[in-house]
Design a protein around this motif. Sequence first.
Motif, PDB file in Angstrom:
ATOM      1  N   ALA A  35      42.726  26.525  41.716  1.00  0.00           N
ATOM      2  CA  ALA A  35      41.559  25.695  41.389  1.00  0.00           C
ATOM      3  C   ALA A  35      40.279  26.529  41.348  1.00  0.00           C
ATOM      4  O   ALA A  35      39.457  26.375  40.435  1.00  0.00           O
ATOM      5  CB  ALA A  35      41.423  24.561  42.398  1.00  0.00           C
ATOM      6  N   LEU A  36      40.100  27.423  42.316  1.00  0.00           N
ATOM      7  CA  LEU A  36      38.911  28.281  42.321  1.00  0.00           C
ATOM      8  C   LEU A  36      38.883  29.186  41.088  1.00  0.00           C
ATOM      9  O   LEU A  36      37.847  29.329  40.437  1.00  0.00           O
ATOM     10  CB  LEU A  36      38.860  29.120  43.599  1.00  0.00           C
ATOM     11  CG  LEU A  36      38.520  28.374  44.882  1.00  0.00           C
ATOM     12  CD1 LEU A  36      38.783  29.245  46.103  1.00  0.00           C
ATOM     13  CD2 LEU A  36      37.073  27.905  44.861  1.00  0.00           C
ATOM     14  N   ASN A  37      40.013  29.788  40.768  1.00  0.00           N
ATOM     15  CA  ASN A  37      40.083  30.655  39.586  1.00  0.00           C
ATOM     16  C   ASN A  37      39.940  29.869  38.291  1.00  0.00           C
ATOM     17  O   ASN A  37      39.656  30.447  37.246  1.00  0.00           O
ATOM     18  CB  ASN A  37      41.379  31.468  39.582  1.00  0.00           C
ATOM     19  CG  ASN A  37      41.293  32.675  40.477  1.00  0.00           C
ATOM     20  OD1 ASN A  37      40.281  33.363  40.514  1.00  0.00           O
ATOM     21  ND2 ASN A  37      42.352  32.938  41.216  1.00  0.00           N
ATOM     22  N   GLY A  38      40.137  28.554  38.355  1.00  0.00           N
ATOM     23  CA  GLY A  38      39.998  27.709  37.174  1.00  0.00           C
ATOM     24  C   GLY A  38      38.564  27.368  36.824  1.00  0.00           C
ATOM     25  O   GLY A  38      38.289  26.848  35.751  1.00  0.00           O
ATOM     26  N   VAL A  39      37.637  27.671  37.714  1.00  0.00           N
ATOM     27  CA  VAL A  39      36.221  27.438  37.426  1.00  0.00           C
ATOM     28  C   VAL A  39      35.748  28.598  36.544  1.00  0.00           C
ATOM     29  O   VAL A  39      35.821  29.757  36.949  1.00  0.00           O
ATOM     30  CB  VAL A  39      35.394  27.363  38.734  1.00  0.00           C
ATOM     31  CG1 VAL A  39      33.913  27.204  38.431  1.00  0.00           C
ATOM     32  CG2 VAL A  39      35.900  26.232  39.620  1.00  0.00           C
TER      33      VAL A  39
END
Length: 155
Positions: free
Chosen positions: A99-103
């Motif tokens: 999720a963090l890398n998806g930002v």
Amino acid sequence: MFSKLLYKNRQIARGYAMDDFDRQLVALLRLDGRMPIAVLAQKLQVSRGTIQKRLDRLISSGAVRGFTVRTRQELDETVLRAMMSVKTSSKKPAALIKALNGVPEVVSLNTTNGVWDYIAELRAASLADLDRALREIRSIDGVASTETSILLGAV
């Protein structure tokens, strides 16, 4: 010594152990990711085929995840850069990391020690974009708290 051992073990765990030649090759590519294979071969005093074989193996194993362009910070004055420390409460770190890398504004994500679990480097075109990214990160399930510092200039 410990960090070198940790790094080596991490590479072995992923199914590929980088040797000194691989590290030299990667170091040259970090200086210039567009360096031609012939130049790499000349600098490392091996054949072009050896370089190509090693590059193929580094890429297929995941040891090399891609090639990128790096610019001097002062050439890209329109981009806001920030470092965000993230503390988590997640029982599912893989989902949180995804999720963090998806930002889109997150350009790198690193684990760290101490109070914080991760340090994220963010880049945004405007304060509004940075604000939106911060809100998006803070709303991710498992993010307990954050602290962000906007980078003002290199010294």
